[in-house]
Design a protein around this motif. Structure first.
Motif, PDB file in Angstrom:
ATOM      1  N   LEU A  48      30.006  27.776  12.423  1.00  0.00           N
ATOM      2  CA  LEU A  48      30.858  28.881  11.769  1.00  0.00           C
ATOM      3  C   LEU A  48      31.879  27.977  10.831  1.00  0.00           C
ATOM      4  CD1 LEU A  48      32.547  32.033  12.746  1.00  0.00           C
ATOM      5  CD2 LEU A  48      33.806  30.224  11.907  1.00  0.00           C
ATOM      6  N   LEU A  49      32.173  26.835  11.423  1.00  0.00           N
ATOM      7  CA  LEU A  49      33.246  26.077  10.547  1.00  0.00           C
ATOM      8  C   LEU A  49      32.561  25.525   9.488  1.00  0.00           C
ATOM      9  CD1 LEU A  49      36.253  25.736  11.545  1.00  0.00           C
ATOM     10  CD2 LEU A  49      35.733  23.946  12.664  1.00  0.00           C
ATOM     11  N   GLU A  50      31.513  24.829   9.783  1.00  0.00           N
ATOM     12  CA  GLU A  50      30.769  24.286   8.502  1.00  0.00           C
ATOM     13  C   GLU A  50      30.443  25.326   7.607  1.00  0.00           C
ATOM     14  OE1 GLU A  50      27.681  22.340  10.611  1.00  0.00           O
ATOM     15  OE2 GLU A  50      28.775  20.676  11.082  1.00  0.00           O
ATOM     16  N   ARG A  51      30.168  26.303   7.962  1.00  0.00           N
ATOM     17  CA  ARG A  51      29.767  27.576   7.188  1.00  0.00           C
ATOM     18  C   ARG A  51      30.631  27.933   6.113  1.00  0.00           C
ATOM     19  NH1 ARG A  51      28.031  30.993  10.391  1.00  0.00           N
ATOM     20  NH2 ARG A  51      29.460  32.672   9.990  1.00  0.00           N
ATOM     21  N   THR A  52      31.920  28.216   6.601  1.00  0.00           N
ATOM     22  CA  THR A  52      33.129  28.574   5.806  1.00  0.00           C
ATOM     23  C   THR A  52      34.083  27.612   5.049  1.00  0.00           C
ATOM     24  OG1 THR A  52      34.240  28.952   8.160  1.00  0.00           O
ATOM     25  CG2 THR A  52      32.912  30.743   7.442  1.00  0.00           C
ATOM     26  N   ALA A  53      33.989  26.533   5.724  1.00  0.00           N
ATOM     27  CA  ALA A  53      34.967  25.440   5.478  1.00  0.00           C
ATOM     28  C   ALA A  53      34.980  25.239   3.635  1.00  0.00           C
ATOM     29  CB  ALA A  53      34.623  23.976   5.986  1.00  0.00           C
ATOM     30  N   PRO A  54      33.849  25.126   3.270  1.00  0.00           N
ATOM     31  CA  PRO A  54      33.847  25.310   1.693  1.00  0.00           C
ATOM     32  C   PRO A  54      34.826  26.171   0.928  1.00  0.00           C
ATOM     33  CG  PRO A  54      31.759  24.761   2.329  1.00  0.00           C
ATOM     34  CD  PRO A  54      32.295  25.230   3.658  1.00  0.00           C
ATOM     35  N   VAL A  75      36.828  24.413  24.441  1.00  0.00           N
ATOM     36  CA  VAL A  75      35.756  23.501  23.913  1.00  0.00           C
ATOM     37  C   VAL A  75      35.150  24.473  22.970  1.00  0.00           C
ATOM     38  CG1 VAL A  75      33.802  22.392  24.238  1.00  0.00           C
ATOM     39  CG2 VAL A  75      35.371  22.946  26.231  1.00  0.00           C
ATOM     40  N   LEU A  76      35.106  23.886  21.761  1.00  0.00           N
ATOM     41  CA  LEU A  76      34.516  24.355  20.461  1.00  0.00           C
ATOM     42  C   LEU A  76      32.920  24.349  20.801  1.00  0.00           C
ATOM     43  CD1 LEU A  76      34.772  25.211  17.614  1.00  0.00           C
ATOM     44  CD2 LEU A  76      34.234  22.943  16.772  1.00  0.00           C
ATOM     45  N   THR A  77      32.133  25.469  20.473  1.00  0.00           N
ATOM     46  CA  THR A  77      30.785  25.643  20.904  1.00  0.00           C
ATOM     47  C   THR A  77      30.083  25.236  19.652  1.00  0.00           C
ATOM     48  OG1 THR A  77      30.631  27.890  19.924  1.00  0.00           O
ATOM     49  CG2 THR A  77      31.035  27.626  22.418  1.00  0.00           C
ATOM     50  N   ASP A  78      28.787  24.991  19.712  1.00  0.00           N
ATOM     51  CA  ASP A  78      27.946  24.710  18.610  1.00  0.00           C
ATOM     52  C   ASP A  78      28.038  26.177  17.666  1.00  0.00           C
ATOM     53  OD1 ASP A  78      27.064  22.530  19.878  1.00  0.00           O
ATOM     54  OD2 ASP A  78      25.233  23.364  20.467  1.00  0.00           O
ATOM     55  N   ALA A  79      28.129  27.178  18.078  1.00  0.00           N
ATOM     56  CA  ALA A  79      28.159  28.446  17.026  1.00  0.00           C
ATOM     57  C   ALA A  79      29.417  28.058  16.600  1.00  0.00           C
ATOM     58  CB  ALA A  79      28.189  29.704  17.930  1.00  0.00           C
ATOM     59  N   GLY A  80      30.701  27.888  17.074  1.00  0.00           N
ATOM     60  CA  GLY A  80      31.958  27.569  16.500  1.00  0.00           C
ATOM     61  C   GLY A  80      31.863  26.555  15.489  1.00  0.00           C
ATOM     62  N   THR A  81      30.964  25.537  15.907  1.00  0.00           N
ATOM     63  CA  THR A  81      30.980  24.380  14.870  1.00  0.00           C
ATOM     64  C   THR A  81      30.240  24.821  13.819  1.00  0.00           C
ATOM     65  OG1 THR A  81      30.844  22.565  16.727  1.00  0.00           O
ATOM     66  CG2 THR A  81      30.032  21.810  14.653  1.00  0.00           C
ATOM     67  N   ILE A 115      42.654  26.966  14.912  1.00  0.00           N
ATOM     68  CA  ILE A 115      42.464  26.539  16.285  1.00  0.00           C
ATOM     69  C   ILE A 115      40.884  25.980  16.269  1.00  0.00           C
ATOM     70  CG2 ILE A 115      41.615  27.523  18.582  1.00  0.00           C
ATOM     71  CD1 ILE A 115      44.073  29.526  17.965  1.00  0.00           C
ATOM     72  N   LEU A 116      40.183  26.592  15.506  1.00  0.00           N
ATOM     73  CA  LEU A 116      38.700  25.782  15.547  1.00  0.00           C
ATOM     74  C   LEU A 116      38.770  24.604  14.905  1.00  0.00           C
ATOM     75  CD1 LEU A 116      36.483  29.109  14.651  1.00  0.00           C
ATOM     76  CD2 LEU A 116      37.299  28.322  16.900  1.00  0.00           C
ATOM     77  N   ALA A 117      39.212  24.626  13.912  1.00  0.00           N
ATOM     78  CA  ALA A 117      39.513  23.098  13.095  1.00  0.00           C
ATOM     79  C   ALA A 117      39.999  22.189  13.839  1.00  0.00           C
ATOM     80  CB  ALA A 117      40.398  23.286  11.810  1.00  0.00           C
ATOM     81  N   HIS A 118      41.113  22.376  14.415  1.00  0.00           N
ATOM     82  CA  HIS A 118      41.849  21.346  15.436  1.00  0.00           C
ATOM     83  C   HIS A 118      40.839  20.856  16.448  1.00  0.00           C
ATOM     84  CE1 HIS A 118      45.931  20.781  13.923  1.00  0.00           C
ATOM     85  NE2 HIS A 118      45.848  21.995  13.570  1.00  0.00           N
ATOM     86  N   LEU A 119      39.975  22.010  17.157  1.00  0.00           N
ATOM     87  CA  LEU A 119      39.050  21.641  18.220  1.00  0.00           C
ATOM     88  C   LEU A 119      37.974  20.726  17.519  1.00  0.00           C
ATOM     89  CD1 LEU A 119      38.630  24.623  20.186  1.00  0.00           C
ATOM     90  CD2 LEU A 119      39.786  22.669  20.905  1.00  0.00           C
ATOM     91  N   SER A 120      37.822  20.935  16.382  1.00  0.00           N
ATOM     92  CA  SER A 120      36.417  20.091  15.766  1.00  0.00           C
ATOM     93  C   SER A 120      36.978  18.805  15.660  1.00  0.00           C
ATOM     94  CB  SER A 120      36.016  21.016  14.393  1.00  0.00           C
ATOM     95  OG  SER A 120      37.120  20.422  13.552  1.00  0.00           O
ATOM     96  N   GLU A 121      38.057  18.480  15.580  1.00  0.00           N
ATOM     97  CA  GLU A 121      38.665  17.193  15.250  1.00  0.00           C
ATOM     98  C   GLU A 121      38.922  16.104  16.541  1.00  0.00           C
ATOM     99  OE1 GLU A 121      41.702  17.272  12.499  1.00  0.00           O
ATOM    100  OE2 GLU A 121      40.701  18.176  10.858  1.00  0.00           O
ATOM    101  N   ALA A 122      38.837  17.071  17.779  1.00  0.00           N
ATOM    102  CA  ALA A 122      39.387  16.211  18.854  1.00  0.00           C
ATOM    103  C   ALA A 122      38.073  15.696  19.356  1.00  0.00           C
ATOM    104  CB  ALA A 122      39.930  17.518  19.770  1.00  0.00           C
ATOM    105  N   PRO A 123      38.454  14.491  20.221  1.00  0.00           N
ATOM    106  CA  PRO A 123      37.280  14.007  21.063  1.00  0.00           C
ATOM    107  C   PRO A 123      36.442  14.883  21.719  1.00  0.00           C
ATOM    108  CG  PRO A 123      39.474  13.162  21.766  1.00  0.00           C
ATOM    109  CD  PRO A 123      39.741  14.057  20.505  1.00  0.00           C
ATOM    110  N   GLU A 124      35.256  14.989  21.593  1.00  0.00           N
ATOM    111  CA  GLU A 124      34.495  16.031  22.321  1.00  0.00           C
ATOM    112  C   GLU A 124      34.682  17.437  21.953  1.00  0.00           C
ATOM    113  OE1 GLU A 124      33.233  15.007  26.523  1.00  0.00           O
ATOM    114  OE2 GLU A 124      34.875  13.432  26.399  1.00  0.00           O
ATOM    115  N   ARG A 125      35.619  17.635  20.877  1.00  0.00           N
ATOM    116  CA  ARG A 125      35.751  19.047  20.434  1.00  0.00           C
ATOM    117  C   ARG A 125      36.397  19.756  21.683  1.00  0.00           C
ATOM    118  NH1 ARG A 125      30.032  20.153  18.867  1.00  0.00           N
ATOM    119  NH2 ARG A 125      29.644  18.896  17.057  1.00  0.00           N
TER     120      ARG A 125
END
Lengths: 172, 172
Positions: free
Chosen positions: B109-115, B101-107, B45-55
DNA sequence: TAGGTTTGTTTCAAACTTGAACCAAGGCCA
DNA sequence: TGGCCTTGGTTCAAGTTTGAAACAAACCTA
């Protein structure tokens, strides 16, 4: 090492796989819920039992074949027992063990609902695949399953690999 | 018509697929639960949001993309909102709607855990496939997904097929 | 053979999923 | 405008899943 990100090809394949597998499981669950009054997993439990000698299996053995956790299986078998499709028996040779036995009612239910289930699997999956793709599918997922079961779940070091449960047999 | 049972090839392919997909989902869920504190679905869910316009995405839109039911999504977003990874906003143009809406914290988290996530997907799936198989995988499951979504879930007659939700856009 | 470890299974609480029911708000049309 | 059907979301109860903890029987080993 820096992250080995997915290539565009892999990205697309991954997305397609995730989407399709969710949709597929949902469709099959719905169909079986309708026709058999139980989700796919529960149906699988009955199916695995029906193929075992004397239609009976140790809980752990059954958990392994269906690829689910023991606690999940305990819950499922308890429910199936209430439905009358399965009966539990103690294991005479190892009094810790318990054995799930498919009842006649369970067998009947399976025979009654198998055609609809197979038809659904066909309509949702195999009707979209060529014979060559069917072979590919088996090959790919056999490899993936082998990589996952009985070891290295993700990135566990090889030291933990040589673990293998002894096949407990029909327990008799 | 009598039941079109599965051929032995199809049997094996089906079993391999079921086994591997369960093991795969389990492995990925475990990894993400460890590293991100949430199951795969929530991560998606977070990943999909991160790719949407304006998250940001309408709930129904998000449900469609992630292939889950609305009620499941409602629950998930509520949880993610408590975690601070997502925020809900009303839709100005359609007051029934709500937007995740994906928050900055959500973003973050995503960046931290994606790898770690990608690494797991690789280790469990793609490391077992040749590039040709990756292409096959995409092709097969794209077809299957197409067969399942927006119509004919199993054996529903074609009359119900021409249903298609209008793409609601970023709503704004 | 007592004590400690392993193995097979269940239990428990917390989290999640399901499907039906519900509540607005939007659309349509006489 | 007033009904009436549809759509977007949420809610609720019942069912399921999870992971850790609890138990009990079996298996060492000193």
């Amino acid at each position: 090492m820096t992250t080995r990100w997915l290539t565009p090809d892999e990205q697309r394949a991954w997305r397609a796989y995730i989407a399709a597998s969710h949709l597929l499981e949902d469709a099959i669950d719905r169909q079986l819920q309708q026709e058999a009054g139980m989700p796919h997993l529960y149906y699988s439990i009955l199916a695995h039992l029906s193929e075992a000698p004397e239609r009976r299996l140790r809980m752990t053995d059954l958990a392994e074949r269906t690829k689910i956790t023991r606690s999940r299986l305990t819950y499922a078998v308890t429910r199936l027992e209430k439905d009358g499709a399965v009966r539990r028996e103690g294991c005479p040779s190892d009094r810790r063990g318990s054995i799930a036995v498919l009842t006649d009612a369970g067998t009947a239910l399976l025979e009654r609902t198998a055609p609809g289930h197979v038809e659904t699997v066909r309509a949702t999956l195999f009707d979209h695949l060529t014979p060559e793709q069917v072979r590919q599918l088996e090959e790919m997922f056999t490899g993936v399953a082998r990589g996952l079961q009985g070891g290295s779940p993700g990135s566990v070091p090889p030291e933990e690999l040589p673990w293998r449960r002894r096949s407990s047999g029909p327990c008799a």
